[in-house]
Design a protein around this motif. Structure first.
Motif, PDB file in Angstrom:
ATOM      1  N   SER A 157       0.729   3.217  11.178  1.00  0.00           N
ATOM      2  CA  SER A 157       0.236   2.766  12.461  1.00  0.00           C
ATOM      3  C   SER A 157      -0.552   1.572  12.272  1.00  0.00           C
ATOM      4  CB  SER A 157      -0.682   3.785  12.975  1.00  0.00           C
ATOM      5  OG  SER A 157      -1.791   3.960  12.180  1.00  0.00           O
ATOM      6  N   TRP A 158      -1.442   1.206  11.148  1.00  0.00           N
ATOM      7  CA  TRP A 158      -2.105  -0.126  11.111  1.00  0.00           C
ATOM      8  C   TRP A 158      -1.047  -1.177  10.943  1.00  0.00           C
ATOM      9  CZ3 TRP A 158      -2.247  -3.391   6.562  1.00  0.00           C
ATOM     10  CH2 TRP A 158      -2.872  -4.591   6.817  1.00  0.00           C
ATOM     11  N   MET A 159       0.219  -1.030  10.356  1.00  0.00           N
ATOM     12  CA  MET A 159       1.165  -2.219  10.192  1.00  0.00           C
ATOM     13  C   MET A 159       1.699  -2.257  11.408  1.00  0.00           C
ATOM     14  SD  MET A 159       2.989  -0.806   6.522  1.00  0.00           S
ATOM     15  CE  MET A 159       4.440  -1.394   7.088  1.00  0.00           C
ATOM     16  N   ALA A 160       2.030  -1.428  12.479  1.00  0.00           N
ATOM     17  CA  ALA A 160       2.588  -1.624  13.492  1.00  0.00           C
ATOM     18  C   ALA A 160       1.874  -1.751  14.722  1.00  0.00           C
ATOM     19  CB  ALA A 160       3.410  -0.299  13.847  1.00  0.00           C
ATOM     20  N   ALA A 175       0.795  -1.190   0.044  1.00  0.00           N
ATOM     21  CA  ALA A 175      -0.030   0.029   0.123  1.00  0.00           C
ATOM     22  C   ALA A 175       0.916   1.377   0.043  1.00  0.00           C
ATOM     23  CB  ALA A 175      -1.157  -0.037   1.161  1.00  0.00           C
ATOM     24  N   LEU A 176       1.807   1.184   0.928  1.00  0.00           N
ATOM     25  CA  LEU A 176       2.816   2.381   0.845  1.00  0.00           C
ATOM     26  C   LEU A 176       3.683   2.711  -0.440  1.00  0.00           C
ATOM     27  CD1 LEU A 176       4.441   2.194   4.212  1.00  0.00           C
ATOM     28  CD2 LEU A 176       2.857   3.881   3.466  1.00  0.00           C
ATOM     29  N   LEU A 177       3.899   1.648  -1.068  1.00  0.00           N
ATOM     30  CA  LEU A 177       4.527   1.722  -2.466  1.00  0.00           C
ATOM     31  C   LEU A 177       3.442   2.220  -3.525  1.00  0.00           C
ATOM     32  CD1 LEU A 177       6.684  -1.663  -2.610  1.00  0.00           C
ATOM     33  CD2 LEU A 177       7.429   0.927  -2.469  1.00  0.00           C
ATOM     34  N   MET A 178       2.291   1.782  -3.543  1.00  0.00           N
ATOM     35  CA  MET A 178       1.354   2.265  -4.319  1.00  0.00           C
ATOM     36  C   MET A 178       0.949   3.690  -4.094  1.00  0.00           C
ATOM     37  SD  MET A 178      -1.088  -0.872  -4.798  1.00  0.00           S
ATOM     38  CE  MET A 178      -2.698  -0.072  -4.215  1.00  0.00           C
ATOM     39  N   LEU A 179       1.073   4.098  -2.699  1.00  0.00           N
ATOM     40  CA  LEU A 179       0.719   5.439  -2.478  1.00  0.00           C
ATOM     41  C   LEU A 179       1.707   6.416  -3.121  1.00  0.00           C
ATOM     42  CD1 LEU A 179      -0.582   7.659  -0.780  1.00  0.00           C
ATOM     43  CD2 LEU A 179       0.802   7.089   1.039  1.00  0.00           C
ATOM     44  N   VAL A 180       3.000   6.030  -2.862  1.00  0.00           N
ATOM     45  CA  VAL A 180       4.230   6.892  -3.484  1.00  0.00           C
ATOM     46  C   VAL A 180       4.077   6.996  -4.854  1.00  0.00           C
ATOM     47  CG1 VAL A 180       6.760   6.836  -3.604  1.00  0.00           C
ATOM     48  CG2 VAL A 180       5.670   6.476  -1.381  1.00  0.00           C
ATOM     49  N   VAL A 181       3.732   5.885  -5.606  1.00  0.00           N
ATOM     50  CA  VAL A 181       3.792   5.966  -7.035  1.00  0.00           C
ATOM     51  C   VAL A 181       2.538   7.013  -7.384  1.00  0.00           C
ATOM     52  CG1 VAL A 181       3.410   4.490  -9.077  1.00  0.00           C
ATOM     53  CG2 VAL A 181       5.079   3.596  -7.543  1.00  0.00           C
ATOM     54  N   VAL A 182       1.364   6.743  -6.939  1.00  0.00           N
ATOM     55  CA  VAL A 182       0.346   7.644  -7.249  1.00  0.00           C
ATOM     56  C   VAL A 182       0.504   8.885  -6.892  1.00  0.00           C
ATOM     57  CG1 VAL A 182      -2.299   8.160  -6.916  1.00  0.00           C
ATOM     58  CG2 VAL A 182      -1.300   5.567  -7.412  1.00  0.00           C
ATOM     59  N   TRP A 183       1.221   9.211  -5.851  1.00  0.00           N
ATOM     60  CA  TRP A 183       1.449  10.495  -5.347  1.00  0.00           C
ATOM     61  C   TRP A 183       2.512  11.257  -6.225  1.00  0.00           C
ATOM     62  CZ3 TRP A 183      -1.003  12.947  -1.205  1.00  0.00           C
ATOM     63  CH2 TRP A 183      -0.677  14.099  -0.983  1.00  0.00           C
ATOM     64  N   SER A 184       3.388  10.552  -6.545  1.00  0.00           N
ATOM     65  CA  SER A 184       4.430  11.121  -7.325  1.00  0.00           C
ATOM     66  C   SER A 184       3.935  11.615  -8.799  1.00  0.00           C
ATOM     67  CB  SER A 184       5.847  10.270  -7.682  1.00  0.00           C
ATOM     68  OG  SER A 184       5.489   9.046  -8.086  1.00  0.00           O
ATOM     69  N   LEU A 185       3.150  10.555  -9.179  1.00  0.00           N
ATOM     70  CA  LEU A 185       2.368  11.070 -10.841  1.00  0.00           C
ATOM     71  C   LEU A 185       1.508  11.898 -10.801  1.00  0.00           C
ATOM     72  CD1 LEU A 185       1.792   7.265 -11.872  1.00  0.00           C
ATOM     73  CD2 LEU A 185       3.567   8.644 -12.661  1.00  0.00           C
ATOM     74  N   LEU A 186       0.691  12.248  -9.880  1.00  0.00           N
ATOM     75  CA  LEU A 186      -0.088  13.045  -9.615  1.00  0.00           C
ATOM     76  C   LEU A 186       0.551  14.611  -9.316  1.00  0.00           C
ATOM     77  CD1 LEU A 186      -3.132  11.651  -7.261  1.00  0.00           C
ATOM     78  CD2 LEU A 186      -2.975  12.408  -9.695  1.00  0.00           C
ATOM     79  N   GLY A 187       1.781  14.240  -8.517  1.00  0.00           N
ATOM     80  CA  GLY A 187       2.502  15.590  -8.208  1.00  0.00           C
ATOM     81  C   GLY A 187       3.371  16.020  -9.551  1.00  0.00           C
ATOM     82  N   MET A 188       3.699  15.016 -10.365  1.00  0.00           N
ATOM     83  CA  MET A 188       4.373  15.445 -11.729  1.00  0.00           C
ATOM     84  C   MET A 188       3.431  16.011 -12.810  1.00  0.00           C
ATOM     85  SD  MET A 188       7.114  12.535 -12.391  1.00  0.00           S
ATOM     86  CE  MET A 188       6.188  11.012 -12.273  1.00  0.00           C
ATOM     87  N   ALA A 209       3.742  19.382  -1.598  1.00  0.00           N
ATOM     88  CA  ALA A 209       3.905  17.800  -2.244  1.00  0.00           C
ATOM     89  C   ALA A 209       4.894  16.854  -1.692  1.00  0.00           C
ATOM     90  CB  ALA A 209       3.756  17.800  -3.797  1.00  0.00           C
ATOM     91  N   GLY A 210       6.041  17.451  -1.237  1.00  0.00           N
ATOM     92  CA  GLY A 210       7.185  16.461  -0.739  1.00  0.00           C
ATOM     93  C   GLY A 210       6.866  15.974   0.757  1.00  0.00           C
ATOM     94  N   ILE A 211       6.050  16.859   1.461  1.00  0.00           N
ATOM     95  CA  ILE A 211       5.816  16.711   2.910  1.00  0.00           C
ATOM     96  C   ILE A 211       4.111  15.832   2.901  1.00  0.00           C
ATOM     97  CG2 ILE A 211       5.353  17.431   4.996  1.00  0.00           C
ATOM     98  CD1 ILE A 211       7.221  19.567   4.528  1.00  0.00           C
ATOM     99  N   GLY A 212       3.428  16.335   1.977  1.00  0.00           N
ATOM    100  CA  GLY A 212       2.148  15.720   1.797  1.00  0.00           C
ATOM    101  C   GLY A 212       1.874  14.356   1.803  1.00  0.00           C
ATOM    102  N   TRP A 213       2.666  13.546   1.228  1.00  0.00           N
ATOM    103  CA  TRP A 213       2.381  12.184   1.325  1.00  0.00           C
ATOM    104  C   TRP A 213       2.409  11.561   2.667  1.00  0.00           C
ATOM    105  CZ3 TRP A 213       5.770   8.335   2.739  1.00  0.00           C
ATOM    106  CH2 TRP A 213       6.974   8.679   3.078  1.00  0.00           C
ATOM    107  N   VAL A 214       2.972  12.344   3.634  1.00  0.00           N
ATOM    108  CA  VAL A 214       3.082  11.696   4.924  1.00  0.00           C
ATOM    109  C   VAL A 214       1.771  11.476   5.479  1.00  0.00           C
ATOM    110  CG1 VAL A 214       4.154  11.956   7.185  1.00  0.00           C
ATOM    111  CG2 VAL A 214       5.575  12.452   5.134  1.00  0.00           C
ATOM    112  N   LEU A 215       0.993  12.400   5.302  1.00  0.00           N
ATOM    113  CA  LEU A 215      -0.448  12.599   6.103  1.00  0.00           C
ATOM    114  C   LEU A 215      -1.204  11.106   5.892  1.00  0.00           C
ATOM    115  CD1 LEU A 215      -1.490  16.111   5.964  1.00  0.00           C
ATOM    116  CD2 LEU A 215      -0.548  14.999   7.796  1.00  0.00           C
ATOM    117  N   PRO A 216      -1.286  10.859   4.291  1.00  0.00           N
ATOM    118  CA  PRO A 216      -2.010   9.600   3.831  1.00  0.00           C
ATOM    119  C   PRO A 216      -1.364   8.206   4.439  1.00  0.00           C
ATOM    120  CG  PRO A 216      -1.533  10.743   2.076  1.00  0.00           C
ATOM    121  CD  PRO A 216      -1.002  11.434   3.020  1.00  0.00           C
ATOM    122  N   ALA A 217      -0.036   8.387   4.452  1.00  0.00           N
ATOM    123  CA  ALA A 217       0.846   7.251   4.922  1.00  0.00           C
ATOM    124  C   ALA A 217       0.786   6.767   6.375  1.00  0.00           C
ATOM    125  CB  ALA A 217       2.369   7.576   4.535  1.00  0.00           C
TER     126      ALA A 217
END
Length: 68
Positions: free
Chosen positions: A61-64, A13-26, A48-56
């Motif tokens: 926290s669910w993983m931990a 899920a985190l990998l998908m989030l980062v890919v989608v976030w970066s594509l939307l940012g670009m 955009a650089g800090i914003g991905w942290v909020l959905p992550a």
């Protein structure tokens, strides 16, 4: 669900989030009103650089969460 399984799905899920976030940012960075303004670009890239942290954060926290 065991913690090992949660970490596996959370990592995907985190990998998908980062890919989608970066594509939307670009995509957003290429908009003319943003590409023509240096100040707006600076603000955009900071947000955009800090914003991905909020959905992550909920994913991490669910993983931990300990096993029930």
């Amino acid at each position: 669900m065991s913690i090992r399984t949660r970490k596996f799905f959370g990592t995907i899920a985190l990998l998908m989030l980062v890919v989608v976030w970066s594509l939307l940012g670009m995509t957003a960075a290429q908009m003319p009103w943003l590409a023509n303004s240096g100040m707006l670009q600076a603000v955009f890239y900071v947000v955009a650089g800090i914003g991905w942290v909020l959905p992550a954060m909920p994913i991490v926290s669910w993983m931990a969460r300990p096993d029930a």
